[in-house]
Motif scaffolding. Sequence first.
Motif, PDB file in Angstrom:
ATOM      1  N   PRO A 185      -3.949 -40.732 -34.847  1.00 33.88           N
ATOM      2  CA  PRO A 185      -2.722 -40.782 -34.044  1.00 33.88           C
ATOM      3  C   PRO A 185      -3.039 -40.969 -32.563  1.00 33.88           C
ATOM      4  CG  PRO A 185      -2.769 -38.830 -35.465  1.00 33.88           C
ATOM      5  CD  PRO A 185      -4.137 -39.415 -35.466  1.00 33.88           C
ATOM      6  N   HIS A 186      -2.117 -41.574 -31.848  1.00 31.76           N
ATOM      7  CA  HIS A 186      -2.223 -41.648 -30.395  1.00 31.76           C
ATOM      8  C   HIS A 186      -2.088 -40.250 -29.802  1.00 31.76           C
ATOM      9  CE1 HIS A 186      -2.388 -45.894 -29.665  1.00 31.76           C
ATOM     10  NE2 HIS A 186      -1.325 -46.123 -30.397  1.00 31.76           N
ATOM     11  N   ALA A 187      -2.708 -40.032 -28.666  1.00 29.15           N
ATOM     12  CA  ALA A 187      -2.521 -38.777 -27.926  1.00 29.15           C
ATOM     13  C   ALA A 187      -1.517 -39.025 -26.824  1.00 29.15           C
ATOM     14  CB  ALA A 187      -3.840 -38.291 -27.337  1.00 29.15           C
ATOM     15  N   SER A 188      -0.797 -37.975 -26.438  1.00 29.01           N
ATOM     16  CA  SER A 188       0.159 -38.077 -25.337  1.00 29.01           C
ATOM     17  C   SER A 188       0.220 -36.750 -24.603  1.00 29.01           C
ATOM     18  CB  SER A 188       1.559 -38.423 -25.860  1.00 29.01           C
ATOM     19  OG  SER A 188       2.524 -38.205 -24.857  1.00 29.01           O
ATOM     20  N   PRO A 189       0.232 -36.761 -23.268  1.00 25.24           N
ATOM     21  CA  PRO A 189       0.324 -35.500 -22.538  1.00 25.24           C
ATOM     22  C   PRO A 189       1.672 -34.819 -22.701  1.00 25.24           C
ATOM     23  CG  PRO A 189       0.557 -37.352 -21.041  1.00 25.24           C
ATOM     24  CD  PRO A 189       0.192 -37.923 -22.375  1.00 25.24           C
ATOM     25  N   PHE A 190       2.677 -35.547 -23.235  1.00 28.48           N
ATOM     26  CA  PHE A 190       4.017 -34.988 -23.355  1.00 28.48           C
ATOM     27  C   PHE A 190       4.364 -34.595 -24.783  1.00 28.48           C
ATOM     28  CE2 PHE A 190       4.160 -37.695 -19.620  1.00 28.48           C
ATOM     29  CZ  PHE A 190       4.673 -36.819 -18.681  1.00 28.48           C
ATOM     30  N   SER A 191       3.680 -35.188 -25.739  1.00 27.25           N
ATOM     31  CA  SER A 191       4.028 -34.907 -27.128  1.00 27.25           C
ATOM     32  C   SER A 191       2.819 -35.052 -28.015  1.00 27.25           C
ATOM     33  CB  SER A 191       5.127 -35.870 -27.603  1.00 27.25           C
ATOM     34  OG  SER A 191       5.380 -35.690 -28.974  1.00 27.25           O
ATOM     35  N   HIS A 192       2.584 -34.062 -28.858  1.00 23.93           N
ATOM     36  CA  HIS A 192       1.478 -34.109 -29.802  1.00 23.93           C
ATOM     37  C   HIS A 192       1.996 -34.182 -31.229  1.00 23.93           C
ATOM     38  CE1 HIS A 192      -1.475 -33.344 -26.689  1.00 23.93           C
ATOM     39  NE2 HIS A 192      -0.685 -32.410 -26.227  1.00 23.93           N
ATOM     40  N   ILE A 193       3.299 -34.460 -31.353  1.00 22.57           N
ATOM     41  CA  ILE A 193       3.898 -34.540 -32.691  1.00 22.57           C
ATOM     42  C   ILE A 193       4.123 -36.005 -33.028  1.00 22.57           C
ATOM     43  CG2 ILE A 193       5.876 -33.909 -34.108  1.00 22.57           C
ATOM     44  CD1 ILE A 193       6.299 -31.521 -32.267  1.00 22.57           C
ATOM     45  N   ILE A 194       3.458 -36.479 -34.063  1.00 22.97           N
ATOM     46  CA  ILE A 194       3.587 -37.867 -34.501  1.00 22.97           C
ATOM     47  C   ILE A 194       4.318 -37.890 -35.832  1.00 22.97           C
ATOM     48  CG2 ILE A 194       2.329 -39.953 -35.118  1.00 22.97           C
ATOM     49  CD1 ILE A 194       1.996 -39.189 -32.249  1.00 22.97           C
ATOM     50  N   LYS A 195       5.410 -38.605 -35.849  1.00 21.53           N
ATOM     51  CA  LYS A 195       6.179 -38.716 -37.090  1.00 21.53           C
ATOM     52  C   LYS A 195       5.821 -40.016 -37.792  1.00 21.53           C
ATOM     53  CE  LYS A 195      10.155 -36.055 -35.468  1.00 21.53           C
ATOM     54  NZ  LYS A 195      11.619 -36.054 -35.264  1.00 21.53           N
ATOM     55  N   ALA A 196       5.676 -39.923 -39.116  1.00 28.15           N
ATOM     56  CA  ALA A 196       5.352 -41.112 -39.884  1.00 28.15           C
ATOM     57  C   ALA A 196       6.522 -42.084 -39.835  1.00 28.15           C
ATOM     58  CB  ALA A 196       5.063 -40.738 -41.338  1.00 28.15           C
ATOM     59  N   ALA A 197       6.195 -43.374 -39.734  1.00 26.79           N
ATOM     60  CA  ALA A 197       7.248 -44.386 -39.619  1.00 26.79           C
ATOM     61  C   ALA A 197       8.107 -44.452 -40.865  1.00 26.79           C
ATOM     62  CB  ALA A 197       6.616 -45.747 -39.332  1.00 26.79           C
ATOM     63  N   GLY A 198       7.578 -43.992 -41.993  1.00 25.93           N
ATOM     64  CA  GLY A 198       8.323 -44.076 -43.246  1.00 25.93           C
ATOM     65  C   GLY A 198       9.376 -43.001 -43.405  1.00 25.93           C
ATOM     66  N   THR A 199       9.382 -41.971 -42.585  1.00 21.93           N
ATOM     67  CA  THR A 199      10.310 -40.862 -42.766  1.00 21.93           C
ATOM     68  C   THR A 199      11.737 -41.278 -42.432  1.00 21.93           C
ATOM     69  OG1 THR A 199       8.569 -39.333 -42.153  1.00 21.93           O
ATOM     70  CG2 THR A 199      10.820 -38.490 -42.104  1.00 21.93           C
ATOM     71  N   ILE A 200      12.691 -40.934 -43.319  1.00 26.65           N
ATOM     72  CA  ILE A 200      14.106 -41.213 -43.068  1.00 26.65           C
ATOM     73  C   ILE A 200      14.907 -39.966 -43.392  1.00 26.65           C
ATOM     74  CG2 ILE A 200      13.861 -43.652 -43.596  1.00 26.65           C
ATOM     75  CD1 ILE A 200      15.087 -43.140 -46.289  1.00 26.65           C
ATOM     76  N   GLU A 201      16.174 -39.938 -43.013  1.00 23.00           N
ATOM     77  CA  GLU A 201      16.992 -38.758 -43.231  1.00 23.00           C
ATOM     78  C   GLU A 201      17.355 -38.605 -44.700  1.00 23.00           C
ATOM     79  OE1 GLU A 201      20.369 -39.053 -40.782  1.00 23.00           O
ATOM     80  OE2 GLU A 201      19.260 -39.008 -38.900  1.00 23.00           O
ATOM     81  N   THR A 202      17.510 -37.337 -45.129  1.00 22.55           N
ATOM     82  CA  THR A 202      17.944 -37.056 -46.492  1.00 22.55           C
ATOM     83  C   THR A 202      19.289 -37.718 -46.764  1.00 22.55           C
ATOM     84  OG1 THR A 202      16.802 -34.958 -46.427  1.00 22.55           O
ATOM     85  CG2 THR A 202      18.479 -35.212 -48.111  1.00 22.55           C
ATOM     86  N   GLY A 203      19.394 -38.323 -47.938  1.00 24.83           N
ATOM     87  CA  GLY A 203      20.634 -38.969 -48.293  1.00 24.83           C
ATOM     88  C   GLY A 203      20.624 -40.461 -48.054  1.00 24.83           C
ATOM     89  N   SER A 204      19.634 -40.977 -47.372  1.00 28.20           N
ATOM     90  CA  SER A 204      19.561 -42.408 -47.117  1.00 28.20           C
ATOM     91  C   SER A 204      19.115 -43.148 -48.369  1.00 28.20           C
ATOM     92  CB  SER A 204      18.582 -42.686 -45.976  1.00 28.20           C
ATOM     93  OG  SER A 204      19.025 -42.059 -44.787  1.00 28.20           O
ATOM     94  N   ASP A 205      19.332 -44.436 -48.355  1.00 33.98           N
ATOM     95  CA  ASP A 205      18.962 -45.281 -49.488  1.00 33.98           C
ATOM     96  C   ASP A 205      17.504 -45.684 -49.359  1.00 33.98           C
ATOM     97  OD1 ASP A 205      19.048 -46.882 -51.673  1.00 33.98           O
ATOM     98  OD2 ASP A 205      19.980 -48.575 -50.660  1.00 33.98           O
ATOM     99  N   PHE A 206      16.684 -45.405 -50.365  1.00 39.56           N
ATOM    100  CA  PHE A 206      15.271 -45.769 -50.327  1.00 39.56           C
ATOM    101  C   PHE A 206      14.768 -46.047 -51.735  1.00 39.56           C
ATOM    102  CE2 PHE A 206      15.702 -41.199 -50.590  1.00 39.56           C
ATOM    103  CZ  PHE A 206      14.790 -40.807 -51.552  1.00 39.56           C
ATOM    104  N   ASP A 207      13.637 -46.727 -51.819  1.00 40.78           N
ATOM    105  CA  ASP A 207      13.069 -47.132 -53.108  1.00 40.78           C
ATOM    106  C   ASP A 207      11.882 -46.283 -53.548  1.00 40.78           C
ATOM    107  OD1 ASP A 207      14.822 -49.402 -53.172  1.00 40.78           O
ATOM    108  OD2 ASP A 207      13.501 -50.381 -51.751  1.00 40.78           O
ATOM    109  N   VAL A 208      11.075 -45.843 -52.583  1.00 41.18           N
ATOM    110  CA  VAL A 208       9.863 -45.087 -52.876  1.00 41.18           C
ATOM    111  C   VAL A 208       9.819 -43.836 -52.009  1.00 41.18           C
ATOM    112  CG1 VAL A 208       7.333 -45.144 -52.933  1.00 41.18           C
ATOM    113  CG2 VAL A 208       8.640 -47.228 -53.426  1.00 41.18           C
TER     114      VAL A 208
END
Length: 568
Positions: free
Chosen positions: A419-442
């Motif tokens: 992951p990239h480092a940042s002086p403001f944020s150390h939390i990296i969210k995976a690009a695949g994450t979506i909200e519960t209830g959304s339409d997805f295949d995998v």
Amino acid sequence: MFLDDQTSSTAVIDEDRFAVDDELLEIFRAEAEELLARIGENLSLLERDPSDREPFWEIRRSAHTFKGAAGLAGQKEASKTAHRIEDLFDKLSENDTVPDKKSLEIIRYGADILSQRINEEHGPALDKKTEQLYADIDAQLASLSENKSEPSQIAAVANKATASQPAQAPNSKKVSRVSLDRIDELARIGQELIDLQDGIDRVLERLPEDTDLAAHVETFRSLAQTLREKILHVRMIAFGTLVPRLNRAVYVTAEEEGKHAELIVENGQVELDTEVLDFLAEPLLHLLKNAVVHGIEKPEKRELLDKPGTGTIKIAVDSDDAYVILTITDDGSGISVEKLRSKALASKILLEDVAVNMTDCEIRQFIFIPGLSTAGELNMNAGRGVGMSIVKESVESRGGMITVDSVPGKGTEFTICIPHASPFSHIIKAAGTIETGSDFDVLIVDDSPTIRERTARTIKSIGWKVAAAENGKAALEILRGAAKLPFIVLTDLEMPEMDGFELLAAIKSEKDLAPIPVVMITSRGDEHYSTKAFELGAAAYLTKPVVDLNLVDVVRDLVSVPPAEAGG
């Protein structure tokens, strides 16, 4: 020789190009101080409990790293001293011997000499201390050889060392290489922010309370955001600034091994956070030395194999909003699976009945086990079996992952993703994450953000929509709240709160969820794990690291819906 992606040359290497400059020395001293602090910290732990193997391995790794860094920085005496300290640890490890009081005294004495060396202390007094250290080490090695015990099980020590995280040195220094233009730009923005704040204060004093100040506030916020972006940007350094150190590593190691090798860097202009760049130096130096020592053949052998006399090592740099991806390839001999298998069997790391069922890909992962080496002889560059374990532990300590692939006779490829480092944020969210209830295949379930991201990219590449969860509990919540059930679930085994087996059992126990195929993806290759998975209803069982194409094939085999229709 250094070649960028725009150049191709076979000119004779000029050693003057590799002169050690002040920047390299500064970087080395900062690294050396951190390594010595780590040695001192773990030596204190070892003195309290000599049977504790974790600090034992940490000191050995630190001495190994110090030796290589000192050599590349032109500090030959310091490198030699670290090498001799490493010799003592090798003998203790070989005998599976608990360090006695004399050994610990020698190690502390050696660490003191290293500290004096990096602080540029010279002269007859230090030379005399160094000679005494070498004499003490030789005497201790002779004593240990006379009292050598029977070889014991190495696997327990290796596994324990692999599981442990590298000790963090207190008060470690980081070197930031930032251009003056960027610093001046940041200073100007800061002054503008201060001036604007003063202006707002004056306006507030003159205007009635009901005056709309939205425009002024928005301007302030905009400038504050600009300042934030500039601060982030001022930390960014081109990967190419690391190339002189990497190039020197290839040159020096090849010279010592009697080989010829050139380094090619693709996308050296890619900018990374200075902290990430400093962090990457050590793993890359290990990988480059490994490529020269174990991969690139000697000129006469390459000629017989109809290869160019000079071997090629390539580093490709890629970066997106969340991750840095480095691909390190060489055109050498590749990894001998049979040699690794034999060494693992001889060291009792691998049992015969397990070995027969392991794939070549699984066997190749043994190169990351400390203490396991396929080198034919022990020297300054090879034979100790600790370099690759250092790389793996370093990468994983930053939330990253490293994979290896190899074709015999053609070469080897390592891929590092962190992951990239940042002086403001150390939390990296995976690009695949979506909200519960959304339409997805995998649905991808793994507690590693890096693995979730890499897997999501693979699935998205064939046009499918992805959702992700960090453990089984979160995955069940997504499945139960989904507007439409996914076509397949890809899950890790070992996760917090609810592991893969528990998730699989829960899915198969619910009528609505039971039809969903579940694929287990784990580093656990033992047969009893796969047997349990299939008993619980798993559709497939894959062992990490999984090649992207293999994963796509498995998913397509289990899901009869074409990608275009699935992606919707």
